[in-house]
Motif scaffolding. Structure first.
Motif, PDB file in Angstrom:
ATOM      1  N   TYR A 125       5.578   9.277  -2.671  1.00  0.00           N
ATOM      2  CA  TYR A 125       6.890   9.850  -2.949  1.00  0.00           C
ATOM      3  C   TYR A 125       7.547  10.264  -1.630  1.00  0.00           C
ATOM      4  O   TYR A 125       6.875  10.717  -0.705  1.00  0.00           O
ATOM      5  N   GLY A 126       8.855  10.145  -1.569  1.00  0.00           N
ATOM      6  CA  GLY A 126       9.581  10.528  -0.368  1.00  0.00           C
ATOM      7  C   GLY A 126      10.463  11.734  -0.625  1.00  0.00           C
ATOM      8  O   GLY A 126      10.995  11.905  -1.725  1.00  0.00           O
ATOM      9  N   ALA A 152       7.355   7.121  -6.441  1.00  0.00           N
ATOM     10  CA  ALA A 152       6.320   6.258  -5.883  1.00  0.00           C
ATOM     11  C   ALA A 152       6.448   4.872  -6.509  1.00  0.00           C
ATOM     12  O   ALA A 152       7.028   4.712  -7.590  1.00  0.00           O
ATOM     13  N   PRO A 153       5.936   3.833  -5.854  1.00  0.00           N
ATOM     14  CA  PRO A 153       6.074   2.461  -6.361  1.00  0.00           C
ATOM     15  C   PRO A 153       5.731   2.254  -7.837  1.00  0.00           C
ATOM     16  O   PRO A 153       6.472   1.541  -8.529  1.00  0.00           O
ATOM     17  N   PRO A 154       4.676   2.884  -8.404  1.00  0.00           N
ATOM     18  CA  PRO A 154       4.366   2.625  -9.810  1.00  0.00           C
ATOM     19  C   PRO A 154       5.464   3.061 -10.786  1.00  0.00           C
ATOM     20  O   PRO A 154       5.501   2.585 -11.928  1.00  0.00           O
ATOM     21  N   ARG A 173      11.239   2.843 -13.354  1.00  0.00           N
ATOM     22  CA  ARG A 173      11.444   3.616 -14.572  1.00  0.00           C
ATOM     23  C   ARG A 173      12.203   4.922 -14.361  1.00  0.00           C
ATOM     24  O   ARG A 173      12.871   5.411 -15.261  1.00  0.00           O
ATOM     25  N   VAL A 174      12.071   5.533 -13.202  1.00  0.00           N
ATOM     26  CA  VAL A 174      12.782   6.782 -12.939  1.00  0.00           C
ATOM     27  C   VAL A 174      13.541   6.677 -11.627  1.00  0.00           C
ATOM     28  O   VAL A 174      13.116   6.005 -10.690  1.00  0.00           O
ATOM     29  N   ARG A 175      14.666   7.348 -11.578  1.00  0.00           N
ATOM     30  CA  ARG A 175      15.519   7.353 -10.391  1.00  0.00           C
ATOM     31  C   ARG A 175      15.013   8.378  -9.380  1.00  0.00           C
ATOM     32  O   ARG A 175      15.064   8.159  -8.173  1.00  0.00           O
ATOM     33  N   GLU A 176      14.562   9.525  -9.873  1.00  0.00           N
ATOM     34  CA  GLU A 176      14.156  10.610  -8.992  1.00  0.00           C
ATOM     35  C   GLU A 176      13.260  11.578  -9.758  1.00  0.00           C
ATOM     36  O   GLU A 176      13.426  11.772 -10.958  1.00  0.00           O
TER      37      GLU A 176
END
Length: 283
Positions: free
Chosen positions: A159-160, A189-191, A195-198
């Motif tokens: 996660y960033g 994170a890549p997985p 599916r989610v923006r943030e």
């Protein structure tokens, strides 16, 4: 570090107030220590009250993502003294050690400035008039051990850090006490990137531990539509201030539970926001 306050206009002979904080960041619930140094002006005066105020700069908009800045919000005030006479040219030092509120936002992580603006304001009340100085002097707050460990686990998982702003309003279904909360925005994170923006992370710290509130923004939904009622899924987990766990596994499980909950129940949530863009807790 010295923060100077001059009461009255230049040349008016008013007293000088210097606030000196002990160096280094303070942690939520920790002691903010230092001293206030008063130097009398051209005439003696009666100091009715000496106060230290903690304030926060809060952005209009979601988190710290570039909204218009609003005036500083007071979130704690401490009376350091008063009821004494400050003579002409007299020097007086008032030491202090005050406890930060547990929910005080974090302003730095591993020496990195997160862009959160907290300040200390020294107020001197003389003969019924209060002078609050010309602005705010920065207050640095570092994370508790568990907060730091959780953020490091998110980083290890890919996660960033996108933002770490402050937002008006309370999260429903929690024991939040301050009129604002900190939202740490994380790129997925890549997985979960499809599916989610943030992922938004909030720490609500209290004497007994830390409530970790996670919020997932659905990718592909249109804001303010029936499909996107503010924010769409929240989960809360409670940990201790100094907990030591396999945080990478723990955090990965939290996010998996959050995303699977959203996919199974749509935008159902146990928590919500009192802020305008959010919604109240259900049931």
């Amino acid at each position: 570090m010295v923060f100077k306050r001059l009461l009255g206009s230049p040349g008016a002979g008013g007293p000088t107030v210097d606030t000196v904080l002990e160096p280094g960041p303070v942690r939520p619930g920790g002691t903010l220590a230092g001293q206030v140094r008063l130097v009398g002006g051209g005439a003696a005066l009666d100091v009715e009250q000496l106060t230290l105020a903690l304030v926060a700069r809060i952005e209009n908009g979601n988190g710290g993502s570039g909204g218009n800045q609003v005036p500083a919000v007071l979130f704690e005030r401490f009376t350091l003294g008063g009821g004494f006479r400050l003579g002409e040219g007299e020097t007086r030092t008032v030491p202090f050690g005050v406890t930060l509120p547990w929910e005080t936002p974090v302003t730095e992580l591993d020496g990195r400035d997160l862009g959160v603006r907290l300040g200390v304001r020294t107020e001197l009340e003389v003969a019924g008039a209060r002078d609050s100085g010309d602005g705010l002097d920065p207050l640095g707050v570092g994370p508790l051990p568990a907060q730091e460990a959780i953020l490091e686990a998110f980083q290890r998982l890919g996660y960033g850090l996108r933002s770490a702003g402050l937002e008006h309003g309370r999260i429903g279904g929690t024991g939040q006490r301050l009129p604002f909360h900190q939202e740490i925005g994380l790129t997925p994170a890549p997985p979960y990137a499809d599916r989610v923006r943030e992922i938004e992370l909030t720490f609500l710290t209290h004497p007994g531990g830390i409530d970790v509130v996670l919020e997932a923004d659905k990718r592909g939904a249109v804001p303010d539509s029936d499909e996107y009622p503010g924010h769409d899924a929240l989960s809360r987990f409670t940990v201790g201030h100094d907990d030591t766990r396999d945080w990478t596994t723990e955090v990965d499980g939290w996010v998996r539970e959050l995303v699977e909950h959203r996919e199974a129940y749509g935008s159902d949530s146990a928590y919500g926001h009192d802020a305008p863009h959010g919604r109240q807790a259900e049931g």
